[in-house]
Design a protein around this motif. Sequence first.
Motif, short mmCIF file in Angstrom:
data_model
loop_
_atom_site.label_atom_id
_atom_site.label_comp_id
_atom_site.label_asym_id
_atom_site.label_seq_id
_atom_site.Cartn_x
_atom_site.Cartn_y
_atom_site.Cartn_z
N GLU A 39 36.11 55.35 32.61
CA GLU A 39 36.89 54.14 32.89
C GLU A 39 37.83 54.36 34.08
O GLU A 39 38.44 55.43 34.21
CB GLU A 39 37.72 53.75 31.65
N ASP A 40 37.93 53.33 34.92
CA ASP A 40 38.88 53.38 36.03
C ASP A 40 40.30 53.36 35.45
O ASP A 40 40.60 52.59 34.54
CB ASP A 40 38.65 52.18 36.96
N VAL A 41 41.16 54.20 35.99
CA VAL A 41 42.52 54.32 35.47
C VAL A 41 43.35 53.06 35.76
O VAL A 41 44.34 52.79 35.08
CB VAL A 41 43.21 55.59 36.04
N ALA A 42 42.96 52.29 36.77
CA ALA A 42 43.68 51.05 37.14
C ALA A 42 42.67 49.92 37.26
O ALA A 42 42.30 49.54 38.37
CB ALA A 42 44.44 51.26 38.44
N PRO A 43 42.19 49.40 36.11
CA PRO A 43 41.06 48.46 36.14
C PRO A 43 41.35 47.19 36.93
O PRO A 43 42.43 46.61 36.81
CB PRO A 43 40.81 48.16 34.66
N LYS A 44 40.39 46.77 37.74
CA LYS A 44 40.51 45.55 38.56
C LYS A 44 39.75 44.39 37.93
O LYS A 44 39.62 43.33 38.53
CB LYS A 44 39.95 45.79 39.97
N ALA A 45 39.21 44.57 36.73
CA ALA A 45 38.48 43.52 36.01
C ALA A 45 38.52 43.89 34.53
O ALA A 45 38.98 44.98 34.16
CB ALA A 45 37.04 43.43 36.51
N ASP A 46 38.03 42.98 33.67
CA ASP A 46 38.05 43.25 32.22
C ASP A 46 37.34 44.57 31.90
O ASP A 46 37.78 45.35 31.06
CB ASP A 46 37.35 42.11 31.47
N VAL A 47 36.20 44.77 32.57
CA VAL A 47 35.48 46.04 32.47
C VAL A 47 35.47 46.66 33.86
O VAL A 47 35.12 45.99 34.84
CB VAL A 47 34.02 45.82 32.00
N HIS A 48 35.89 47.91 33.94
CA HIS A 48 35.88 48.61 35.24
C HIS A 48 35.58 50.08 34.98
O HIS A 48 36.44 50.84 34.54
CB HIS A 48 37.21 48.44 35.97
N VAL A 49 34.34 50.43 35.24
CA VAL A 49 33.87 51.79 34.99
C VAL A 49 33.40 52.39 36.31
O VAL A 49 32.83 51.68 37.16
CB VAL A 49 32.73 51.76 33.94
N LEU A 50 33.67 53.67 36.49
CA LEU A 50 33.22 54.39 37.69
C LEU A 50 32.09 55.32 37.30
O LEU A 50 32.14 55.97 36.25
CB LEU A 50 34.38 55.21 38.27
N VAL A 51 31.07 55.36 38.13
CA VAL A 51 29.92 56.25 37.90
C VAL A 51 29.83 57.21 39.08
O VAL A 51 29.79 56.77 40.23
CB VAL A 51 28.61 55.44 37.75
N VAL A 52 29.82 58.50 38.79
CA VAL A 52 29.83 59.51 39.86
C VAL A 52 28.74 60.55 39.63
O VAL A 52 28.44 60.92 38.49
CB VAL A 52 31.20 60.24 39.92
N PRO A 53 28.16 61.06 40.72
CA PRO A 53 27.30 62.24 40.58
C PRO A 53 28.18 63.46 40.31
O PRO A 53 29.28 63.56 40.87
CB PRO A 53 26.59 62.34 41.94
N GLU A 54 27.70 64.37 39.47
CA GLU A 54 28.51 65.57 39.18
C GLU A 54 28.63 66.45 40.41
O GLU A 54 29.62 67.15 40.59
CB GLU A 54 27.92 66.33 38.00
N ARG A 55 27.64 66.40 41.26
CA ARG A 55 27.68 67.16 42.51
C ARG A 55 28.55 66.39 43.51
O ARG A 55 28.39 65.18 43.67
CB ARG A 55 26.24 67.32 43.03
N HIS A 56 29.46 67.12 44.16
CA HIS A 56 30.37 66.44 45.11
C HIS A 56 29.62 65.96 46.34
O HIS A 56 29.07 66.75 47.10
CB HIS A 56 31.51 67.38 45.53
N ILE A 57 29.61 64.66 46.52
CA ILE A 57 29.07 64.01 47.72
C ILE A 57 30.18 63.09 48.20
O ILE A 57 30.72 62.33 47.39
CB ILE A 57 27.80 63.20 47.38
N GLU A 58 30.54 63.19 49.47
CA GLU A 58 31.75 62.52 49.92
C GLU A 58 31.65 61.00 49.87
O GLU A 58 32.59 60.33 49.42
CB GLU A 58 32.08 62.99 51.34
N SER A 59 30.55 60.45 50.32
CA SER A 59 30.48 58.99 50.37
C SER A 59 29.03 58.52 50.36
O SER A 59 28.09 59.32 50.48
CB SER A 59 31.20 58.43 51.61
N PHE A 60 28.86 57.22 50.27
CA PHE A 60 27.52 56.63 50.29
C PHE A 60 26.78 56.95 51.58
O PHE A 60 25.56 57.01 51.60
CB PHE A 60 27.65 55.11 50.09
#
Length: 110
Positions: free
Chosen positions: A29-50
């Motif tokens: 969950e995003d610590v500062a939600p911008k909508a009713d549901v706000h979840v972040l999905v991340v790769p475990e491997r560090h990749i800087e950006s899209f």
Amino acid sequence: MTNCIFCKIIAGEIPATIVARGAGMLAFEDVAPKADVHVLVVPERHIESFRDIETLTPDESKEMLGFVATTARGLGLEDYRVIVNTGPGGGQTVFHLHWHILAGNLPAFG
Ligand code: 5GP
Ligand code: ZN
């Protein structure tokens, strides 16, 4: 990466409300939600950006997208928005690739 807040969440070094884990991916969950549901999905491997998406193999890319969709489904969502802010000008503030899943009270976009 030592100074990356999302790497620390992945390592369990700082707390987060975990929603799903698997296939080298983590959803929380995003610590500062911008909508009713706000979840972040991340790769475990560090990749800087899209921008660096091509450092993933085709299989990893497919798994990542599938994990975003599976996470949304697991949250009981049918209608939602997926956003990837890319670079400071694109609104990115944490430089570890992440997919925002947002749902409920979304502003019109586009
Ligand atoms: P960005 O602006 O980079 O696209 O999104 C970064 C997101 O990470 C923001 O929505 C912000 O609220 C969230 N965030 C920043 N620090 C933390 C944290 O320590 N824990 C969690 N769960 N979310 C965070
Ligand atoms: Zn990281």
